[in-house]
Design a protein around this motif. Structure first.
Motif, PDB file in Angstrom:
ATOM      1  N   THR A  97       0.832  -1.204   0.000  1.00  0.00           N
ATOM      2  CA  THR A  97       0.000   0.000   0.000  1.00  0.00           C
ATOM      3  C   THR A  97       0.868   1.256   0.000  1.00  0.00           C
ATOM      4  O   THR A  97       0.636   2.185  -0.783  1.00  0.00           O
ATOM      5  N   VAL A  98       1.887   1.289   0.854  1.00  0.00           N
ATOM      6  CA  VAL A  98       2.785   2.451   0.907  1.00  0.00           C
ATOM      7  C   VAL A  98       3.490   2.633  -0.430  1.00  0.00           C
ATOM      8  O   VAL A  98       3.582   3.739  -0.960  1.00  0.00           O
ATOM      9  N   GLN A  99       3.974   1.532  -0.996  1.00  0.00           N
ATOM     10  CA  GLN A  99       4.689   1.596  -2.267  1.00  0.00           C
ATOM     11  C   GLN A  99       3.780   2.109  -3.382  1.00  0.00           C
ATOM     12  O   GLN A  99       4.183   2.947  -4.189  1.00  0.00           O
ATOM     13  N   LYS A 100       2.546   1.651  -3.422  1.00  0.00           N
ATOM     14  CA  LYS A 100       1.587   2.095  -4.444  1.00  0.00           C
ATOM     15  C   LYS A 100       1.369   3.604  -4.350  1.00  0.00           C
ATOM     16  O   LYS A 100       1.427   4.327  -5.340  1.00  0.00           O
ATOM     17  N   HIS A 101       1.134   4.099  -3.133  1.00  0.00           N
ATOM     18  CA  HIS A 101       0.888   5.523  -2.955  1.00  0.00           C
ATOM     19  C   HIS A 101       2.144   6.346  -3.208  1.00  0.00           C
ATOM     20  O   HIS A 101       2.067   7.470  -3.684  1.00  0.00           O
TER      21      HIS A 101
ATOM     22  N   HIS B  81       4.403   5.706  -5.495  1.00  0.00           N
ATOM     23  CA  HIS B  81       4.504   5.864  -6.946  1.00  0.00           C
ATOM     24  C   HIS B  81       3.505   6.893  -7.464  1.00  0.00           C
ATOM     25  O   HIS B  81       3.853   7.722  -8.307  1.00  0.00           O
ATOM     26  N   GLU B  82       2.268   6.848  -6.961  1.00  0.00           N
ATOM     27  CA  GLU B  82       1.252   7.798  -7.404  1.00  0.00           C
ATOM     28  C   GLU B  82       1.653   9.223  -7.040  1.00  0.00           C
ATOM     29  O   GLU B  82       1.594  10.129  -7.860  1.00  0.00           O
ATOM     30  N   THR B  83       2.093   9.423  -5.783  1.00  0.00           N
ATOM     31  CA  THR B  83       2.486  10.754  -5.318  1.00  0.00           C
ATOM     32  C   THR B  83       3.736  11.220  -6.038  1.00  0.00           C
ATOM     33  O   THR B  83       3.827  12.370  -6.472  1.00  0.00           O
TER      34      THR B  83
END
Length: 111
Positions: free
Chosen positions: A16-20, A22-24
């Protein structure tokens, strides 16, 4: 009662942290072009650190069971994180690391 393992929970959190991240990171690079290379490097570095933690979690696979409990006032169960983990002796690891640390001046680039 059903539960999950500590490693599964940690992997879910890291993903979850990694996904966000990348988005940020992508959004920031698009908005601030003049510092894009710095942001890109920071995103790469943070992503690298998170991935190292993810790999460590997978490789050491703590399979301690996280159970679910119930509160009379709640309709859904809550995770009971009061789990006993089997840990390594951190002081021994630090001592070994210091004893086997390479002297930076002795490290030569291959020719």
């Amino acid at each position: 009662m059903k539960g999950t393992t500590f490693v599964s929970l940690c992997l879910q959190a890291i993903t979850t942290v990694q996904k966000h991240l990348h988005e940020t990171g992508s959004m920031l690079v698009g908005l601030i072009l003049q510092v894009a290379s710095i942001i890109s490097l920071m995103v790469w570095f943070i992503d690298h650190c998170i991935d190292e933690i993810r790999l460590s979690i997978i490789c050491h696979g703590d399979i301690s069971v996280i159970t679910w409990g119930w509160k009379d006032t709640e309709a859904t169960p809550y995770a009971n994180f009061e789990v006993e983990h089997e840990c390594r002796n951190w002081e021994s690891i630090l001592e070994w690391t210091k004893a086997h640390q390479a002297n930076q001046s002795a490290i030569l680039r291959p020719t």
